[in-house]
Design an enzyme around this catalytic site. Structure first.
Site, PDB file in Angstrom:
ATOM      1  N   ILE A  71       0.880  -1.441  -0.077  1.00 37.59           N
ATOM      2  CA  ILE A  71       0.087   0.046   0.016  1.00 37.59           C
ATOM      3  C   ILE A  71       1.015   1.253   0.116  1.00 37.59           C
ATOM      4  O   ILE A  71       0.721   1.979  -0.675  1.00 37.59           O
ATOM      5  CB  ILE A  71      -0.940   0.053   1.268  1.00 37.59           C
ATOM      6  CG1 ILE A  71      -1.588  -1.260   1.663  1.00 37.59           C
ATOM      7  CG2 ILE A  71      -1.725   1.074   1.239  1.00 37.59           C
ATOM      8  CD1 ILE A  71      -2.577  -1.614   0.250  1.00 37.59           C
ATOM      9  N   GLY A  72       2.037   1.219   0.768  1.00 39.49           N
ATOM     10  CA  GLY A  72       2.831   2.388   0.835  1.00 39.49           C
ATOM     11  C   GLY A  72       2.352   3.581   1.395  1.00 39.49           C
ATOM     12  O   GLY A  72       2.491   4.619   1.576  1.00 39.49           O
ATOM     13  N   ASN A  99      -2.744   4.558  14.734  1.00 39.02           N
ATOM     14  CA  ASN A  99      -1.109   4.287  14.200  1.00 39.02           C
ATOM     15  C   ASN A  99      -0.560   5.415  13.410  1.00 39.02           C
ATOM     16  O   ASN A  99      -1.148   6.045  12.589  1.00 39.02           O
ATOM     17  CB  ASN A  99      -1.547   3.079  13.067  1.00 39.02           C
ATOM     18  CG  ASN A  99      -0.143   2.573  12.666  1.00 39.02           C
ATOM     19  OD1 ASN A  99       0.550   3.057  11.845  1.00 39.02           O
ATOM     20  ND2 ASN A  99       0.256   1.165  13.344  1.00 39.02           N
ATOM     21  N   CYS A 130       7.281  -0.713   9.096  1.00 37.43           N
ATOM     22  CA  CYS A 130       6.634  -0.724   7.855  1.00 37.43           C
ATOM     23  C   CYS A 130       7.753  -1.249   6.925  1.00 37.43           C
ATOM     24  O   CYS A 130       8.577  -0.517   6.381  1.00 37.43           O
ATOM     25  CB  CYS A 130       5.719   0.349   7.365  1.00 37.43           C
ATOM     26  SG  CYS A 130       4.985  -0.048   5.934  1.00 37.43           S
TER      27      CYS A 130
END
Ligand SMILES: Cc1cc2nc3c(=O)[nH]c(=O)nc-3n(C[C@H](O)[C@H](O)[C@H](O)COP(=O)(O)OP(=O)(O)OC[C@H]3O[C@@H](n4cnc5c(N)ncnc54)[C@H](O)[C@@H]3O)c2cc1C
Ligand SMILES: Cc1cc2nc3c(=O)[nH]c(=O)nc-3n(C[C@H](O)[C@H](O)[C@H](O)COP(=O)(O)OP(=O)(O)OC[C@H]3O[C@@H](n4cnc5c(N)ncnc54)[C@H](O)[C@@H]3O)c2cc1C
Ligand SMILES: Cc1cc2nc3c(=O)[nH]c(=O)nc-3n(C[C@H](O)[C@H](O)[C@H](O)COP(=O)(O)O)c2cc1C
Ligand SMILES: Cc1cc2nc3c(=O)[nH]c(=O)nc-3n(C[C@H](O)[C@H](O)[C@H](O)COP(=O)(O)O)c2cc1C
Ligand code: FES
Ligand code: FES
Lengths: 304, 263, 304, 263
Positions: A71-72, A99, A130
């Site tokens: 998704i980035g 988040n 991430c």
């Protein structure tokens, strides 16, 4: 009567089921299927200072027993989050965990300051893991000292409970959990997705627009479970388990290994009924054992 | 309203090479618009993990029958093709926006590539009931065995078939046939298209340059189908991304940045 | 005629298919099913200075799309390996790679010295990434400086080509590959298993006797592929891909991502015919594209 | 010789609650010893990954029919129970050492726990053909629906059945029945046992203390089944480990360190 209440630092969750970041929109992605308020908590999509467009498609690819996403960290940015998304969330009667994600260390502090002023936020979850962005995220999450600095800054600027989300990918979550604890984090969430990749053979190109992505789902469950087990032995703050949890049995295993709550991601996307089904199974199982409280189950794996 | 429906598999029909018509009996009623889709849960064990998006094909509210037409492409549709009649199947939907058809009138061109016809069928039926519209279809496939229910369709609409191997109708691509049609009969009032991305992309050129209003049913890989994961990104003409399961799958040609669409 | 020859440092393999350490006994575990000599190379079970009994059973546990093992590096020790196993291997006409493992850094050097004197060994593969032992292995494999020291010691003491086996679990293989390259390794093998765990819910105990184990099989393929892709861009020495490769398509993907050869582990245990089937598929696919040599395929993934 | 055999599924029989008799037609001949096993490939997609070890049950060389009896325990056996007749199945074997029966004479006791009978059946048949041996069987199960082919067995051998719920034969465990038998009729010359680990472990006590020679068919989780992975470790009485697929699965009571056997 069985009590499912679980305490995560200052926060009491009515049950240990949490919707994981990025898989339930801004916390309300499944409002058509169940009220978020039935969950112990919901975690929003990762929020950054500025809006982010995210990575080029395809962003989703299935793999054996799992899926990749890149998704980035597409998100509306903190301003729009506060003005447009948070009001809806406040209505949902759910514990709300936001988040957050920064490209630079200061970003986390700035986000903390903004969000600390808002009502209706129960905790901040720092995405330090991430695999889907070039800068920030995973980089910080691999270095204990950075983890400590960021946690400290967020905690002092926001006044909110801080959860740190780590990954079992390319770093040792138990080790980093110790740094997070030292800095005053109230929980660690283990694990984020594992860095992964798929290739479209016929086209000789990476399957994902972002080239690499994050692996989630049942495939990573053993990896997440080992990390949770080890982290729960390494720190005294609560560990929240995440990674491939798809059934009540999966959730019960993470709790047994020492997690005080679990986050569900891929499972909910595959089956929006999963959170309620899992909750029901936990209740039935623990009641069947004659337990009064989930506390009597958490961390009771036999050592041998 | 969006929901999870536990259905009984009413029956299966093979309607062509690797093509199936799946008919489900719903437990209740559902309000569906052409262009909307459902996520079908085909999972056995832990694979395949995710639901499979399929456009609804036909709906018979009185009998509570909802139909899907699909082609076997991989694991998920393969499993779907051998599920047994009488078995259970969970579906989530209706999802997505559906086609915009308000105020539509005049000559309307529906362009389907291959299995894309599954996504346009319900639209064709709806437009067919609109006395202000003259519906024409262009349907291109690889080879004639990939057509399904073509006779039924041809009885009710003016259909221009095309096959890449020339086995039926015009030899060539659907897009080439569209170009010819436009040359011969002028611009339609509206174009609706569904099919592989290269087809949509190539169709976007005349549509945008000649300013023919039009919509496509844009297929992108999905995880949730409900707007929760931001997985189904579609390059937006204004920059950034739209999301096929929320803003789409029906999108106007001019909403999409076709340059950034990867085929 | 298509040439499948691939060069790994000083070594030329007749094809890119290698049997991975620990899944083919001492290299000859499948002699009843196919001649090891048909492979590009075989890698022996990890050998240590002293014999090791290994971990308590159960040592094998299946998970979604994968399996956990906690063999704990059971092996006969270097003396018995040389006297009993190596003679059989020499007969097999296969390229022989001996996988070695030490609890202390000096162990690697001592093993190198012993094995360097023997005939019939074509390379040493250093296991710096085993998740199944308390000491050594994974610990060294997480620290670049240790990797460098060990590689250097083994290289100078044995005179043999050195391959370094890394893991995408809790360390960054591309980064460590750089250290290995600097020290003169002739290849890096990526990846070993990922640290994982399973729980027997009803018995409230870890499923594996060794508590945690190593995850292998299709579940880890995306993780290994990403690591191979990145390492192949980070170093000039050959990268050998490993992790969940079960089909010709899987192998072709790793080669595309930059691997100059692939190791097969779990796939062979699940299906002893897999190596030959995979080899055949690679041949057919590349011939079908009209290629003359596998060199024209390796690393040709489109960048975008 | 060990090999991979591509078989046709000849037929299936349900022989009890969750119990199946699977009959395969081999492409060639195979030499099998009682106590040996095969790895069956039950894989669909990528799950379950590994083969499933099953003892061969009966073999009819002339018809090239090899039979397996199994109980549905989890994913693998569940898939196996719904494979279709006529379908293909790959099996690897024969694997393991088989029972040692040379020079055997006198009263021989076979002790089966539940599905363990599947592993002893071929041995019973072989010993039944040995004029020097008097074969007696003790077979304990949870409840009588877990017996299979009991009538056939009883016609040919002296069988002492036991059920935990008392629904047939002696109420209690097989091991309790064995103790009684020994008390009443004295020590047998040899014991062969197959069943759950707790049963084997409890049987090992009288066997070792009373020095009754005996062998067990030891089941351990396997990955390769051919000695290549060292996965199937069995605690050895001398320290260290034996390997069920190579040194076993037939092992003498005194080869195993029962203290370290986890149940
Ligand atoms: C809104 C929408 C409507 C659709 N309607 C139909 C229809 O009516 N009839 C029909 O035959 N097909 C339709 N498709 C395409 C259909 O979803 C895919 O063919 C199907 O998901 C393939 O699954 P598989 O497991 O067989 O293939 P695999 O290739 O094994 O699938 C792997 C993954 O890729 C995804 N995927 C593969 N192809 C596509 C695709 N074209 N679009 C989106 N995801 C894909 C799958 O969902 C799965 O997650 C539609 C797709 C979308 C997005
Ligand atoms: C040498 C040998 C002979 C056997 N003979 C028979 C037989 O004739 N009939 C019969 O019904 N069963 C027999 N078993 C047990 C049988 O292998 C298991 O019941 C079966 O593997 C369960 O697989 P599953 O997928 O249904 O269960 P799951 O629990 O889903 O299996 C998960 C994993 O555990 C392994 N496993 C589970 N139970 C056992 C077990 N008891 N022993 C070894 N591995 C296990 C599986 O192989 C698989 O890898 C034998 C086992 C061995 C080792
Ligand atoms: C589509 C998708 C988007 C995600 N976005 C985020 C995110 O924004 N922030 C974050 O910390 N984790 C994110 N994650 C990770 C999940 O929250 C979760 O940690 C991970 O998917 C593993 O859990 P699972 O196997 O239950 O999905 C995302 C995961 C997925 C699949
Ligand atoms: C049973 C088993 C034993 C293994 N033993 C070793 C070993 O001794 N040394 C080593 O470097 N890797 C060992 N490995 C790791 C494999 O060589 C391989 O790197 C890993 O399994 C990933 O590949 P795969 O998914 O193809 O199995 C072992 C793996 C398994 C499953
Ligand atoms: S598929 Fe999840 S947002 Fe569209
Ligand atoms: S199962 Fe691999 S050695 Fe026995």
């Amino acid at each position: 009567m069985l009590s499912l209440e679980t305490r995560i630092g200052r926060l009491v969750l009515k049950n240990p089921i949490i919707l994981a970041s990025g898989t339930c929109g801004y916390g309300d992605g499944y409002r058509d299927f169940f009220p978020a308020g039935q969950m112990g908590a919901v975690v929003t999509k990762g929020i950054s200072l500025k809006p982010r467009a995210g990575n080029a498609p395809p962003r989703i690819w299935e793999t054996a027993g799992g899926m990749l996403n890149s998704i980035g960290l597409e998100n509306v940015g903190v301003d729009k989050f506060i003005s447009e998304k948070l009001p809806l969330l406040r209505k949902q009667k759910a514990r709300v965990v936001v988040n957050i994600f920064g490209e630079r260390r200061e970003d986390y502090a700035k986000l903390a300051e903004r969000l600390g002023k808002e009502d209706g936020i129960n905790a901040l979850e720092l995405n330090l893991s991430c695999p889907n962005v070039k800068k920030g995220g995973l980089e910080f999450g691999r270095d204990g000292r950075s983890v400590k600095q960021i946690v400290w800054a967020v905690k002092s600027r926001s006044g909110l409970p801080v959860w740190v989300k780590l990954s079992a990918s390319r770093s040792d979550p138990a080790e980093l959990a110790r740094w997070a604890e030292e800095a005053g984090a109230e929980a660690v969430v283990i694990s984020n997705t594992l860095r992964g990749m798929a290739i479209e053979l016929e086209k000789k190109r990476p399957a994902l627009g972002g080239i690499t992505g994050g692996l989630s789902g049942p495939a990573i469950k053993p990896v997440a479970l080992a990390a949770v087990y080890e982290a729960a032995r390494a720190v005294r703050i609560p560990v929240i388990g995440c990674g491939g949890i798809c059934s009540g049995r999966d959730a019960l295993e993470f709790l047994l290994a020492g997690a005080r709550a679990v986050e569900l991601g891929t499972a909910v996307m595959a089956n929006p009924r999963a959170p309620l089904e899992i909750l029901r199974k936990i209740k039935d199982y623990l009641s069947g054992l004659g337990l009064q409280s989930i506390e009597q189950w958490i961390g009771t794996l036999k050592p041998e | 309203m969006k929901g999870i429906y536990k259905c009984k598999i009413n029956n299966y029909h093979r309607i062509g090479d690797d093509l199936y018509l799946l008919s489900l009996r719903l437990s209740g009623r559902v309000a569906v618009k052409p262009g909307q889709f459902f996520m079908l849960r085909v999972r056995e064990g832990s694979e395949p993990l995710l639901g499979r998006p399929l456009s609804w094909f036909r709906y018979f509210p009185n009998r509570r029958i909802l139909e899907f037409a699909f082609q076997v492409m991989g694991k998920g549709t393969e499993i779907l093709s051998r599920r047994r009649e009488g078995g259970d199947l969970s579906i989530i939907g209706p999802l997505g926006n559906g086609f915009e058809t308000k105020g539509l009138r005049g000559r309307v061109l529906l362009v389907a590539g291959g299995m894309g016809m599954a996504g346009l069928w319900s639209l064709a039926e709806a437009l067919g009931r609109n006395p202000n519209c003259a519906v024409e279809l262009v349907w291109g496939v690889k080879s004639k065995s990939r057509f399904f229910l073509l006779k039924e369709l041809s009885k009710r609409f003016k259909v221009h078939p095309a096959t890449e191997d020339g086995s039926l109708g015009k030899a060539g691509l659907a897009t080439e046939l569209v170009k010819e049609l436009i040359d011969q009969e002028g611009l339609p009032e509206h174009i609706f298209a569904c099919g592989p991305k290269p087809m949509l992309k190539s169709l976007s050129k005349p549509a945008l340059s000649k300013k023919i209003p039009g919509q496509v049913l844009y297929e992108e890989r999905m995880a949730c189908g409900v707007g929760a994961c931001l997985g189904c990104a579609v390059p937006a003409s204004g920059g950034g991304y739209l999301h096929a399961c929320l803003d789409g799958p029906a999108l106007r040609f001019d909403q999409i940045d076709w340059e950034r669409v990867r085929c």
